[in-house]
Write a protein that holds these residues in place. Structure first.
Motif, PDB file in Angstrom:
ATOM      1  N   VAL A  72       9.115 107.793   0.113  1.00 37.87           N
ATOM      2  CA  VAL A  72      10.533 107.862  -0.265  1.00 37.87           C
ATOM      3  C   VAL A  72      11.268 106.625   0.233  1.00 37.87           C
ATOM      4  N   ARG A  73      10.946 106.187   1.440  1.00 36.26           N
ATOM      5  CA  ARG A  73      11.598 104.994   1.990  1.00 36.26           C
ATOM      6  C   ARG A  73      11.227 103.756   1.174  1.00 36.26           C
ATOM      7  N   TRP A  74       9.969 103.646   0.784  1.00 36.28           N
ATOM      8  CA  TRP A  74       9.556 102.508  -0.046  1.00 36.28           C
ATOM      9  C   TRP A  74      10.209 102.549  -1.420  1.00 36.28           C
ATOM     10  N   THR A  75      10.408 103.744  -1.952  1.00 33.48           N
ATOM     11  CA  THR A  75      11.079 103.867  -3.249  1.00 33.48           C
ATOM     12  C   THR A  75      12.531 103.398  -3.158  1.00 33.48           C
ATOM     13  N   LEU A  76      13.214 103.760  -2.106  1.00 32.49           N
ATOM     14  CA  LEU A  76      14.598 103.310  -1.926  1.00 32.49           C
ATOM     15  C   LEU A  76      14.659 101.797  -1.752  1.00 32.49           C
ATOM     16  N   ASN A  77      13.696 101.227  -1.023  1.00 31.80           N
ATOM     17  CA  ASN A  77      13.658  99.767  -0.884  1.00 31.80           C
ATOM     18  C   ASN A  77      13.461  99.092  -2.237  1.00 31.80           C
ATOM     19  N   THR A  78      12.565  99.644  -3.050  1.00 30.43           N
ATOM     20  CA  THR A  78      12.316  99.069  -4.373  1.00 30.43           C
ATOM     21  C   THR A  78      13.550  99.165  -5.250  1.00 30.43           C
ATOM     22  N   LEU A  79      14.239 100.299  -5.192  1.00 33.48           N
ATOM     23  CA  LEU A  79      15.478 100.439  -5.963  1.00 33.48           C
ATOM     24  C   LEU A  79      16.526  99.423  -5.517  1.00 33.48           C
ATOM     25  N   LEU A  80      16.587  99.153  -4.222  1.00 32.06           N
ATOM     26  CA  LEU A  80      17.520  98.146  -3.718  1.00 32.06           C
ATOM     27  C   LEU A  80      17.169  96.765  -4.251  1.00 32.06           C
ATOM     28  N   TYR A  81      15.898  96.419  -4.217  1.00 36.29           N
ATOM     29  CA  TYR A  81      15.479  95.104  -4.716  1.00 36.29           C
ATOM     30  C   TYR A  81      15.734  94.973  -6.218  1.00 36.29           C
ATOM     31  N   VAL A  82      15.512  96.050  -6.955  1.00 36.13           N
ATOM     32  CA  VAL A  82      15.709  96.002  -8.401  1.00 36.13           C
ATOM     33  C   VAL A  82      17.198  95.926  -8.740  1.00 36.13           C
ATOM     34  N   ALA A  83      18.007  96.755  -8.084  1.00 37.21           N
ATOM     35  CA  ALA A  83      19.441  96.766  -8.390  1.00 37.21           C
ATOM     36  C   ALA A  83      20.094  95.434  -8.053  1.00 37.21           C
ATOM     37  N   ALA A  84      19.766  94.894  -6.866  1.00 38.97           N
ATOM     38  CA  ALA A  84      20.390  93.628  -6.462  1.00 38.97           C
ATOM     39  C   ALA A  84      19.730  92.430  -7.135  1.00 38.97           C
ATOM     40  N   GLY A  85      18.394  92.424  -7.167  1.00 36.63           N
ATOM     41  CA  GLY A  85      17.690  91.262  -7.710  1.00 36.63           C
ATOM     42  C   GLY A  85      17.715  91.212  -9.222  1.00 36.63           C
ATOM     43  N   ALA A  86      17.210  92.278  -9.876  1.00 33.50           N
ATOM     44  CA  ALA A  86      17.166  92.282 -11.337  1.00 33.50           C
ATOM     45  C   ALA A  86      18.564  92.343 -11.936  1.00 33.50           C
ATOM     46  N   GLY A  87      19.458  93.136 -11.335  1.00 36.36           N
ATOM     47  CA  GLY A  87      20.824  93.196 -11.848  1.00 36.36           C
ATOM     48  C   GLY A  87      21.538  91.861 -11.722  1.00 36.36           C
ATOM     49  N   GLY A  88      21.382  91.225 -10.557  1.00 41.24           N
ATOM     50  CA  GLY A  88      22.000  89.913 -10.381  1.00 41.24           C
ATOM     51  C   GLY A  88      21.395  88.856 -11.287  1.00 41.24           C
ATOM     52  N   ALA A  89      20.075  88.892 -11.485  1.00 45.69           N
ATOM     53  CA  ALA A  89      19.427  87.931 -12.368  1.00 45.69           C
ATOM     54  C   ALA A  89      19.915  88.094 -13.804  1.00 45.69           C
ATOM     55  N   THR A  90      20.108  89.335 -14.245  1.00 44.29           N
ATOM     56  CA  THR A  90      20.611  89.573 -15.600  1.00 44.29           C
ATOM     57  C   THR A  90      22.035  89.068 -15.750  1.00 44.29           C
ATOM     58  N   LEU A  91      22.880  89.329 -14.756  1.00 42.97           N
ATOM     59  CA  LEU A  91      24.270  88.867 -14.818  1.00 42.97           C
ATOM     60  C   LEU A  91      24.343  87.347 -14.871  1.00 42.97           C
ATOM     61  N   LEU A  92      23.581  86.670 -14.011  1.00 44.07           N
ATOM     62  CA  LEU A  92      23.598  85.211 -14.004  1.00 44.07           C
ATOM     63  C   LEU A  92      23.027  84.644 -15.297  1.00 44.07           C
ATOM     64  N   ALA A  93      21.993  85.293 -15.850  1.00 45.82           N
ATOM     65  CA  ALA A  93      21.410  84.809 -17.107  1.00 45.82           C
ATOM     66  C   ALA A  93      22.395  84.939 -18.261  1.00 45.82           C
ATOM     67  N   VAL A  94      23.132  86.055 -18.304  1.00 48.55           N
ATOM     68  CA  VAL A  94      24.106  86.253 -19.385  1.00 48.55           C
ATOM     69  C   VAL A  94      25.239  85.230 -19.280  1.00 48.55           C
ATOM     70  N   LEU A  95      25.776  85.059 -18.077  1.00 51.14           N
ATOM     71  CA  LEU A  95      26.879  84.107 -17.906  1.00 51.14           C
ATOM     72  C   LEU A  95      26.426  82.679 -18.173  1.00 51.14           C
ATOM     73  N   GLY A  96      25.272  82.306 -17.612  1.00 47.69           N
ATOM     74  CA  GLY A  96      24.797  80.944 -17.810  1.00 47.69           C
ATOM     75  C   GLY A  96      24.394  80.669 -19.249  1.00 47.69           C
ATOM     76  N   GLY A  97      23.695  81.609 -19.882  1.00 49.85           N
ATOM     77  CA  GLY A  97      23.298  81.411 -21.273  1.00 49.85           C
ATOM     78  C   GLY A  97      24.488  81.313 -22.201  1.00 49.85           C
ATOM     79  N   TYR A  98      25.520  82.134 -21.963  1.00 47.75           N
ATOM     80  CA  TYR A  98      26.728  82.068 -22.799  1.00 47.75           C
ATOM     81  C   TYR A  98      27.437  80.739 -22.626  1.00 47.75           C
ATOM     82  N   ALA A  99      27.544  80.274 -21.382  1.00 50.21           N
ATOM     83  CA  ALA A  99      28.240  79.005 -21.139  1.00 50.21           C
ATOM     84  C   ALA A  99      27.485  77.834 -21.756  1.00 50.21           C
TER      85      ALA A  99
END
Length: 334
Positions: free
Chosen positions: A121-148
């Motif tokens: 359960v602890r490893w699952t929460l860590n993975t969710l943290l990495y995905v939410a912050a890492g993948a979510g942030g990567a998607t946001l930066l890709a959308v903003l940068g690609g649009y610009a």
């Protein structure tokens, strides 16, 4: 013989009347019957429509190859589901693609979640943290940068394009050791930031959004919004972002899968088991069987692997309706 004043005999007049009646009846009968149709020409066989890329000819070899690829793809998943229902004894004694003596799936799930003080359960929460912050942030930066990059003209735009293409060609494993040395010098090694920050950079996602924005967002549509008095932020959120939804979901899914299955970067960066993601945690359980005095828990490893891939499958099923193209097709007349 009797004659009338005109000099015509009665017999002659009667025959004339009868012949007239017969002619009128014959004419009426011929008018009621349909006219004879001319003979029809022989029916020629219908020519088959030629095959096109949109209507290809069925190919038996291609169908067989597709079937083999499908079996190759689904067979490991079927094996995983079947063996997650077995206990340790049945797992080692029974055939891999057949059920064991008892159905132990729910018992295996409960034991997996409770084993080692709830480490899974602890490893699952860590993975969710990495995905939410890492993948979510990567998607946001890709959308903003690609649009610009796709919408605005600025000096150095071609240089940025060359850098992005070069970054796509560089494998991530080649940057792992330099990244570790850099984060170790900054004092961020063995922390969640050592996994989150490198995950924010997605050259492929940036390039994909750049290309998708250039095709999905017509320049005439943005110019019309500017003429109507809309600001750049309003244009982006109200007009461009809905049109970019298919590309955004695609980048999000790619980033999520890459971060969820990331193994090499956490292996280098993380040493504390409390910050392990699921990939490192399951590998640590697997290493127990090779350790002197260690407890083999292969049934829990297989069950944990099934639980690990389930969220990714669910996310794909939920987000597949956004995978559509041509949202702006026909909105601008060229």
């Amino acid at each position: 013989m009797i004659t009338d004043p005109t000099g015509v005999s009665s017999d002659t007049r009667e025959r004339t009347v009868r012949s007239g009646v017969d002619l009128s009846r014959a004419a009426a009968g011929s008018a009621g019957r349909p006219a004879a149709e001319p003979p029809r020409p022989p029916v020629s066989r219908r020519r088959r429509r030629p095959h096109t890329p949109l209507d290809p000819r069925p190919s038996i070899p291609l169908t067989l190859v597709t079937g083999l690829v499908l079996v190759y793809t689904l067979l490991p998943l079927v094996w995983l589901v079947i063996n997650a229902t077995k206990d340790q004894e049945d797992l080692l004694d029974s055939f891999g693609l057949w059920l064991g003596k008892d159905f132990q799936l729910w018992d295996n799930v409960s034991r997996t979640l409770a084993y080692d003080d709830g480490a899974f359960v602890r490893w699952t929460l860590n993975t969710l943290l990495y995905v939410a912050a890492g993948a979510g942030g990567a998607t946001l930066l890709a959308v903003l940068g690609g649009y610009a990059l796709a919408v605005y003209e600025f000096p150095g735009r071609r240089a940025v394009f060359a850098v992005v293409i070069g970054a796509v060609a560089v494998p991530g494993t080649a940057l792992a050791v330099p990244t570790f040395l850099m984060f170790s010098g900054m004092g961020l090694a063995d922390t969640p930031w050592a996994v989150i920050i490198p995950s924010l950079i997605s050259p492929f996602g940036l390039y994909l959004m750049w290309v998708f924005t250039a095709e999905a967002v017509p320049a005439e549509l943005l110019e019309a919004a500017r003429i109507d008095g809309a600001g750049e932020l309003r244009i982006f959120f109200k007009i461009a972002l809905p049109l970019l939804m298919p590309g955004t979901v695609t980048v999000l899914l790619f980033s999520m899968v890459a971060t969820w299955n990331n193994y090499f970067l956490p292996l280098i960066m993380i040493k504390d088991p409390d910050w392990y993601p699921l990939t490192l945690g399951l590998n640590a359980w697997s290493a127990q069987a090779r350790t002197a005095g260690g407890e083999p828990v292969f049934d829990l490893i297989i069950t944990g692997s099934l639980l690990t891939i389930t969220p990714i499958v669910v996310v794909f099923l939920l987000l597949q309706r956004y995978w559509q193209s041509g949202l702006a097709a026909g909105s601008v007349k060229e």
